[in-house]
Motif scaffolding. Structure first.
Motif, short mmCIF file in Angstrom:
data_model
loop_
_atom_site.label_atom_id
_atom_site.label_comp_id
_atom_site.label_asym_id
_atom_site.label_seq_id
_atom_site.Cartn_x
_atom_site.Cartn_y
_atom_site.Cartn_z
N GLN A 616 0.82 -1.21 0.00
CA GLN A 616 0.00 0.00 0.00
C GLN A 616 0.86 1.27 0.00
OE1 GLN A 616 -3.44 -0.50 -0.19
NE2 GLN A 616 -3.38 1.66 -0.79
N ASN A 620 2.20 5.14 -3.77
CA ASN A 620 2.56 6.54 -3.98
C ASN A 620 4.04 6.71 -4.25
OD1 ASN A 620 -0.07 7.52 -3.66
ND2 ASN A 620 0.13 7.61 -1.44
N LYS A 623 4.36 5.94 -7.87
CA LYS A 623 3.70 7.00 -8.65
C LYS A 623 4.62 8.21 -8.82
CE LYS A 623 -0.46 9.90 -8.65
NZ LYS A 623 -1.74 10.17 -7.99
N HIS A 633 -1.38 6.20 -12.42
CA HIS A 633 -2.04 5.32 -11.45
C HIS A 633 -1.24 4.02 -11.37
CE1 HIS A 633 -5.66 7.69 -10.74
NE2 HIS A 633 -5.65 7.98 -12.05
N LYS A 635 -1.11 -0.08 -9.87
CA LYS A 635 -1.86 -1.22 -9.35
C LYS A 635 -0.90 -2.38 -9.13
CE LYS A 635 -5.83 -4.24 -10.37
NZ LYS A 635 -6.91 -4.54 -11.33
N TYR A 643 -3.86 -3.98 -4.87
CA TYR A 643 -3.61 -2.73 -4.16
C TYR A 643 -3.45 -1.64 -5.22
CZ TYR A 643 -2.30 -6.35 -0.81
OH TYR A 643 -2.29 -7.45 -0.02
N GLN A 644 -4.18 -0.57 -5.12
CA GLN A 644 -4.15 0.44 -6.17
C GLN A 644 -4.25 1.84 -5.58
OE1 GLN A 644 -7.41 -1.28 -8.29
NE2 GLN A 644 -8.94 0.08 -7.35
N THR A 645 -3.76 2.83 -6.36
CA THR A 645 -3.77 4.22 -5.90
C THR A 645 -5.21 4.73 -5.84
OG1 THR A 645 -3.38 4.89 -8.19
CG2 THR A 645 -1.47 4.80 -6.73
N GLU A 646 -5.38 5.81 -5.10
CA GLU A 646 -6.69 6.40 -4.91
C GLU A 646 -7.26 6.86 -6.26
OE1 GLU A 646 -8.78 9.85 -2.11
OE2 GLU A 646 -6.60 9.58 -2.16
N ASN A 647 -8.58 6.69 -6.44
CA ASN A 647 -9.27 7.06 -7.69
C ASN A 647 -8.67 6.34 -8.90
OD1 ASN A 647 -10.90 8.87 -6.22
ND2 ASN A 647 -9.32 10.46 -6.40
N PHE A 648 -8.32 5.08 -8.69
CA PHE A 648 -7.68 4.31 -9.76
C PHE A 648 -8.58 4.24 -10.99
CE2 PHE A 648 -7.02 0.29 -11.98
CZ PHE A 648 -5.66 0.36 -12.24
N LYS A 649 -7.95 4.38 -12.15
CA LYS A 649 -8.68 4.32 -13.42
C LYS A 649 -7.85 3.54 -14.43
CE LYS A 649 -10.77 7.28 -16.97
NZ LYS A 649 -10.97 8.68 -17.42
#
Length: 947
Positions: A616, A620, A623, A633, A635, A643-649
């Motif tokens: 986790q 960042n 990133k 982003h 993942k 586990y992925q960054t906030e607002n992952f797209k």
């Protein structure tokens, strides 16, 4: 008779003739006086005439005006009453001129700096002369005094003197070398800086030729005839060359020369600035930029920030977020070792309490320890070492490292961090602390030097820049009035062309509003502007950047009449800044990649983090390492968990790396939300990240197995040791009480035969036996509590204290024990458990046992207290025992401590109290009963949350 009458007639005729002669003489005398009076009244200077005794007989209108006395009031008055004069410098009365003339019988003049005090007290500088008035026989019959107002002359003289002094002071105090020479190269004058630059005295330097200031074999430009002809043609010249000092040392100089005229003679004035250090600084910067490519741990914050507050705030934040430190704080001191500024990360609002103490001059123990030691100070048990510190509760189960921020014999403050205990002996962490502290101190020193440099540049900027840069003067309507050749060269215009231009004509329209704001908010208010940037338009239409500073000019009535500015073409600087920014961008990208891998390894080495936490926190970290972090982003997928960054797209623009770890899949995806290319280095980076994650996963699983095994063993061993010590201590106390009760019964049966008292003691003995049974139960209960969440209930505090006091007679029945309970409310309750009576009994028992007096005195004060927004019940146990010296006031609460184990057992009583108080979220400490005198007894203070 006839003869007598004839004689009388002859006598009358003679007398009439005599009177007629007198009338004619008087008429001539009156005409003469009128003539002399008219002459004296017409003289442009002031005239006063006195008789031989110094009494005023005449004053002309000028004298009346200057003295503010009219002749009617001044007539026949002593001269000193009207003509009152003093020395301007000493303020002493000047000798009466009449007396001096009468004494010396010659014409005299007043001394310099004579002041006339008028009738109304006004002070007028004058000069005068006095002369005697003699009759035909040379006898002095009066004095004539002639004087004049020299105020204007004195004012002019002072202005001339001030102007000469100002120009000489400017010449001598200039921050650069200034010299004057003739057209043959003979040096005529040189200021102090010039003498210091070359190492010559003024007498020595004025014997030199200009070219003798250069190294003999230098190929750089020299001051000589060729150079002088160029100056005569162009009016000035500017070049850089080498100079040689008297001792043979060579230095680089920046030369500016121009023509001046002195008493119709053409001379050359030159300035020399030593730019050796500037060249060295430039080389140093180039060297630093070179090695930046190879340095693993470049501290971008220190390079970028020039504000102290921002610098330490970002460093503290960086240490907690990227270094894994649990908390970090910095407090800086000023030159007088007083609080300056502070910053923290991971401490929170409680930090303000520590800052308040520093502002009052009370430094924390860890802060003082760092100031007085070289290197990193390690505090293994900060919860006891820092017991008086407001933030000590944050350090539980951690280690504190503190190090002073020192550079070039200057101490700027202290950096304090808390880290997990297992990292406290890591040389890498200590080396990092030293490195960070040195970097912070270096940055603070650089800021300090830069501020001093800026102050120096501001102080001498006007003199320096006026000699080297473009100059322009415009009136308040924007008409260009004056300028120098550099200004014309900068714009490409001739003098005739500039005469038809307004200042707005050479400024692009987009800058007009901006510059009007500078004029209205800075120049017209302050009289000058700060240095600012804008653009000019050349004659050929080229737009280029300039840097300028503008000053306001006023007329004699203090009205704004124009503005003058020093202008510098900064085109080359702007180009260099762009190149530097590009270079820095490349270095930052490489540094981000290196930092990402480094901090990933560092994160993997943190044993107190699980794999899930590492994944986790890595998001960042990864990133930030990519070229466009704002659209990146991340993942990570491992063993089916993502586990992925906030607002992952998810988008089609991605970079992928996959690995297998013991039949479990590991996938790392880097995704752009916009169509941007991935660099070749970023392809390599994601592969390296995947490899390191595989290594971290394997090592973490092996380490976790080992740590789990070690922790279980250590926990079981420590628990067994603690219970053994605890049980032995309390059983010994119980057996001692039973033994004392039995001895007391024997004594009573033998001497008093009081069965009631015997029965009472038997009851107490039974209570102690029951207490032993309870002890076994409590040990079992404590053992169970080790694995459960601790809970408390609301318990009255007065009764347990009263019961503990009643049991004291069994501790020592040979001495008198006096006790006094002072309580504001007997219904006070605390949040505690069944161990509360044990706390009171241990403290009270120690008050008796550690007391050598025949009469033992114990006072118990019970009250409410609010601390840090928490309501506590404060209980003070005050005794007249042997007391506790300062060096042991903390140690007595440590497990296993005892002053004399052979007498008082294992000494676990107070350590048990400390452990129980910790479970209550309470506090315990000890003070002197009499301040600064431990031998007069002790005061144990406990704070327990109110129930």
């Amino acid at each position: 008779m006839r003869d007598l009458n004839g004689f009388i007639k002859d006598s009358e005729l003679w007398f009439q003739n005599i009177m007629e002669s007198i009338r004619k003489y008087a008429f001539k005398l009156e005409e003469s006086e009128k003539w002399f009076s008219t002459v004296l009244r017409s003289i442009g200077d002031a005239v006063i005439v006195t008789d031989e005794s110094g009494f005023i007989q005449f004053m002309n209108p000028i004298a009346e005006t200057l003295t503010e006395w009219d002749i009617d009031n001044a007539y026949n008055k002593p001269l000193e009453d009207v003509f009152y004069i003093i020395n301007e410098e000493s303020g002493k009365i000047v000798e009466n001129p009449v007396r001096k003339v009468m004494r010396e019988k010659v014409i005299i003049g007043l001394a310099n700096h004579t002041i006339l005090i008028t009738k109304n007290g006004k002070e007028i500088p004058i000069d005068d002369s006095g002369a005697p008035i003699e009759d035909n026989e040379g006898k002095i019959i009066g004095i004539v005094l002639i004087f004049r107002d020299i105020s204007q002359r004195r004012h002019t003289e002072k202005l001339i003197e001030l102007s000469e002094l100002k120009h000489r002071s400017l010449f001598e105090q200039a921050s650069i070398g200034v010299f004057i020479h003739d057209l043959d190269g003979n040096i005529l004058d040189a200021n102090k800086m010039m003498q210091n630059l070359l190492g010559y005295t003024k007498e020595e330097i004025t014997k030199l030729k200009c070219y003798e200031m250069h190294p003999p074999d230098t190929k750089t430009p020299k001051l000589g005839k060729e150079n002088f002809e160029q100056i005569l043609q162009k009016g000035s010249t500017h070049f850089k060359t080498l100079f040689m000092k008297k001792d043979g040392c060579i230095f680089h100089g920046d030369v500016f020369s121009n023509i001046i005229t002195y008493e119709d003679v053409k001379l050359i004035q030159g300035t020399i600035q030593d730019i050796t250090q500037r060249k060295k600084d430039k080389q140093k910067i180039e060297h630093i930029n070179t090695i930046l490519k190879a340095i693993r741990n470049v501290n971008q914050i220190i390079i970028r920030e020039t504000d102290r507050k921002v610098l330490i705030e970002k460093i503290c934040e960086n240490l907690t977020k990227t270094r894994g430190f649990l908390s970090a704080w910095v407090i800086l001191l000023d030159s007088k070792n007083k609080y300056l500024i502070s910053a923290e990360s991971g401490v929170g609002n409680i930090f303000s309490q520590l800052v308040d103490l520093f502002k009052q001059g009370h430094f924390s123990r860890c802060f003082n320890l760092a100031l007085n030691e070289e290197g990193v100070s390690i505090i293994e048990e900060p919860e006891f070492f820092c017991v008086d510190c407001p933030i000590s509760s944050l350090y539980e189960k951690n280690t504190v490292l503190s190090v002073k921020l020192s550079h070039s014999d200057s101490n700027y403050g202290v950096l304090v961090v808390s880290i997990p205990k297992h990292l406290s002996n890591s040389t890498e962490e200590q080396d990092l602390m030293r490195e960070v502290a040195n970097d912070i101190a270096f940055a603070l020193n650089k800021i300090e030097l830069e501020e001093e440099k800026n102050r120096s540049e501001v102080r001498y900027e006007e003199l320096y820049e006026s000699m080297m840069d473009a100059y322009v003067y415009v009136d308040m309507e924007g008409n260009i009035i004056e300028y120098n050749q550099q200004y014309l060269d900068m714009l490409g215009y001739s003098k005739n062309e500039v005469a038809n231009l307004k200042y707005s004509d050479i400024t692009p329209k987009k800058w007009h509003e901006f510059e009007n704001e500078i004029v209205n908010k800075q120049i017209l208010i302050n009289g000058y502007s700060e240095v600012y940037e804008k653009e000019y338009i050349k004659k050929d239409g080229t737009i280029f950047p300039v840097e300028l500073r503008t000053f306001l000019l006023k007329d004699k009535k203090d009205r704004a009449k124009g503005m003058w500015a020093i202008v510098r073409d900064i085109s080359q600087r702007k180009e260099n800044e762009i190149k530097l920014m590009n270079t820095q961008h490349i270095l930052r990208e490489r540094f981000k990649e290196i930092s990402c891998l480094y901090y990933l390894s560092d994160l993997g080495a943190s044993l107190n983090k699980s794999l899930e936490e590492i994944f986790q926190e890595s998001l960042n970290l990864f990133k930030a390492a990519w070229q466009f972090p704002e659209i990146t982003h991340i993942k990570i997928t491992f063993n089916g968990n993502s586990y992925q960054t906030e607002n992952f797209k998810d988008t089609p623009w991605k970079l992928l790396a996959s690995k297998v770890v013991d039949n479990r899949d590991l996938t790392i995806e880097v995704i752009y939300t916009e169509n941007k290319p991935f660099l070749k280095e970023e392809h390599d980076l994601i592969e390296e990240i995947a490899k390191r994650l595989v290594s971290i996963i394997k090592h973490r699983e092996y380490e976790q197995k080992l740590i789990t095994s070690e922790e279980k063993y250590r926990e079981a061993y420590n628990r067994a040791e603690f219970y053994k010590d605890l049980f032995a201590h309390d059983i010994k106390n119980i057996l001692q009480s039973i033994l004392s009760g039995l001895e007391l019964n024997q004594y009573i049966l033998k001497n008093q035969d009081d069965k009631d008292l015997v029965n009472q003691n038997v009851k107490v003995i039974k209570d102690q036996i029951l207490r032993g049974v309870k002890l076994v139960s409590n040990v079992r209960k404590i053992s169970q509590l080790e694995d459960k969440i601790h809970s408390t209930i609301s318990i009255e505090v007065y009764k347990p204290i009263k019961n503990a006091i009643n049991s004291l007679k069994l501790v020592d029945f040979n001495r008198e024990i006096r006790t006094d309970i002072q309580i504001t409310d007997k219904n006070l309750k605390v949040l505690a458990d069944d161990f509360l009576p044990d706390i009171f009994e241990i403290i009270l028992t120690n008050s008796v046992r550690h007391n050598e007096n025949q009469v033992i005195e114990i006072i118990v004060n019970i009250s409410r207290q609010k601390n840090e927004d928490i309501n506590y019940v404060r209980i003070e146990f005050i005794d007249n025992g042997v007391g506790i010296i300062d060096s042991r006031k903390l140690d007595i609460f440590l497990r296993g401590y005892s002053e004399n184990k052979s007498i008082h057992g294992m000494g676990l009583g107070l350590s048990l109290v400390a452990r129980i108080m910790k479970n209550y979220n309470g506090k315990i400490w000890v003070e002197d009963r009499v301040e600064n005198n431990p031998s007069r007894g002790s005061k144990f203070i406990i704070l327990i949350p109110e129930g």
